[in-house]
Write a protein that holds these residues in place. Structure first.
Motif, PDB file in Angstrom:
ATOM      1  N   HIS A  16     -19.481  24.538  -0.866  1.00  0.00           N
ATOM      2  CA  HIS A  16     -19.428  23.271  -2.514  1.00  0.00           C
ATOM      3  C   HIS A  16     -20.892  24.278  -2.398  1.00  0.00           C
ATOM      4  O   HIS A  16     -21.018  23.205  -3.307  1.00  0.00           O
ATOM      5  N   ARG A  17     -21.105  23.701  -1.450  1.00  0.00           N
ATOM      6  CA  ARG A  17     -23.024  24.735  -1.746  1.00  0.00           C
ATOM      7  C   ARG A  17     -23.602  25.768  -2.664  1.00  0.00           C
ATOM      8  O   ARG A  17     -23.240  26.633  -3.221  1.00  0.00           O
ATOM      9  N   THR A  18     -24.554  25.090  -3.633  1.00  0.00           N
ATOM     10  CA  THR A  18     -25.194  26.196  -4.549  1.00  0.00           C
ATOM     11  C   THR A  18     -26.421  26.815  -4.401  1.00  0.00           C
ATOM     12  O   THR A  18     -27.313  27.678  -4.625  1.00  0.00           O
ATOM     13  N   ILE A  19     -27.188  25.850  -3.334  1.00  0.00           N
ATOM     14  CA  ILE A  19     -28.811  26.222  -2.773  1.00  0.00           C
ATOM     15  C   ILE A  19     -28.565  26.418  -1.680  1.00  0.00           C
ATOM     16  O   ILE A  19     -27.844  26.325  -0.706  1.00  0.00           O
ATOM     17  N   ARG A  35     -25.093  20.751 -10.261  1.00  0.00           N
ATOM     18  CA  ARG A  35     -23.697  20.344  -9.371  1.00  0.00           C
ATOM     19  C   ARG A  35     -24.054  19.737  -8.565  1.00  0.00           C
ATOM     20  O   ARG A  35     -23.239  18.771  -7.500  1.00  0.00           O
ATOM     21  N   ASP A  36     -24.702  20.136  -7.764  1.00  0.00           N
ATOM     22  CA  ASP A  36     -25.143  19.705  -6.202  1.00  0.00           C
ATOM     23  C   ASP A  36     -26.222  18.075  -6.541  1.00  0.00           C
ATOM     24  O   ASP A  36     -26.597  18.054  -5.466  1.00  0.00           O
ATOM     25  N   ASN A  37     -26.687  17.572  -7.663  1.00  0.00           N
ATOM     26  CA  ASN A  37     -27.519  16.550  -8.064  1.00  0.00           C
ATOM     27  C   ASN A  37     -28.116  16.178  -6.513  1.00  0.00           C
ATOM     28  O   ASN A  37     -28.776  15.973  -6.116  1.00  0.00           O
ATOM     29  N   MET A  38     -29.031  17.947  -6.911  1.00  0.00           N
ATOM     30  CA  MET A  38     -30.419  18.294  -5.408  1.00  0.00           C
ATOM     31  C   MET A  38     -31.578  16.382  -5.923  1.00  0.00           C
ATOM     32  O   MET A  38     -31.943  16.242  -5.492  1.00  0.00           O
ATOM     33  N   GLU A  39     -31.297  17.050  -6.841  1.00  0.00           N
ATOM     34  CA  GLU A  39     -32.570  15.354  -7.358  1.00  0.00           C
ATOM     35  C   GLU A  39     -32.905  14.509  -6.589  1.00  0.00           C
ATOM     36  O   GLU A  39     -33.222  13.592  -5.969  1.00  0.00           O
ATOM     37  N   ILE A  40     -31.199  13.894  -6.766  1.00  0.00           N
ATOM     38  CA  ILE A  40     -30.619  12.695  -5.638  1.00  0.00           C
ATOM     39  C   ILE A  40     -30.560  12.668  -3.642  1.00  0.00           C
ATOM     40  O   ILE A  40     -31.625  11.425  -3.748  1.00  0.00           O
ATOM     41  N   PHE A  41     -30.477  13.442  -4.033  1.00  0.00           N
ATOM     42  CA  PHE A  41     -31.085  14.513  -2.724  1.00  0.00           C
ATOM     43  C   PHE A  41     -32.438  13.765  -1.980  1.00  0.00           C
ATOM     44  O   PHE A  41     -33.314  13.262  -1.099  1.00  0.00           O
TER      45      PHE A  41
END
Length: 202
Positions: free
Chosen positions: A53-56, A96-102
């Protein structure tokens, strides 16, 4: 931390713009902050998002105990995060990975900034409109205090023009004005809510 206290009110900011402000603030003022934030954000991402499920594609050292490998991977991962905040097309790709949240969680865990609570209110606001006399009194006191503080700061900073004021002084003033505006907006919301309630009763 004091370095994060002089923040804008974030009125009209997107969630990624809020995180970017904290990320850049830490990077510009604290030695090694970006390296620490990215390392923690990558750890959180890899722990919680399964590979399919990772896009990065973050860089991970083959030997986790090798300091040189870690620094090299961290350097590459910093570029990935920097590109995420700098380029809208990259941000959309990884949305969709919400990277900014991490990244926000990493910042909060390291510096205890309260950014996650700010994002919570931004993304899932609790629309509490004061109704009781006590609640309205509290809102009035808070608004008056914030407004007075902002006006006093304007008087101090605007004296002799703005050319003699530092960036930090202007940022502090901006933050106080935006905070006062947010409270004024709350007052407007109270009035609008009451007018709407009266119309619905007719």
């Amino acid at each position: 931390m004091k370095v994060f206290n002089m923040r804008p009110a974030f009125h009209g900011y997107s969630s990624s713009s809020i995180v970017a402000w904290y990320y850049e603030r830490a990077w510009n003022t604290l030695t090694g902050a970006k390296r620490a934030i990215v390392a923690r954000a990558v750890d959180l991402y890899l722990q919680e998002i399964v590979p399919e499920h990772r896009t990065i594609r973050f860089n991970v050292p083959e030997n986790l105990e090798d300091g040189d490998q870690f620094l090299e991977c961290n350097k590459k991962n910093i570029k990935i995060i920097d590109d995420f905040f700098a380029d809208n097309s990259v941000r959309s790709k990884h949305f969709r990975d919400n990277m900014e949240i991490f990244v926000a969680r990493a910042i909060d865990q390291i510096f205890e900034t309260g950014i996650c609570e700010i994002l919570k209110q931004k993304l899932f606001p609790e629309a509490v409109i004061p109704y009781t006399e006590d609640q309205l009194d509290n809102l009035l006191v808070e608004t008056n205090s914030s407004y007075t503080e902002a006006v006093n700061e304007c008087v101090r900073v605007f004296r002799n023009g703005l050319s003699d004021d530092t960036n930090e002084e202007l940022e502090i003033l901006e933050s106080k004005l935006l905070s006062a505006r947010e409270l004024l907006d709350k007052n407007v919301g109270v009035i609008e809510n009451e007018l709407t309630r009266r119309k619905e009763k007719k």
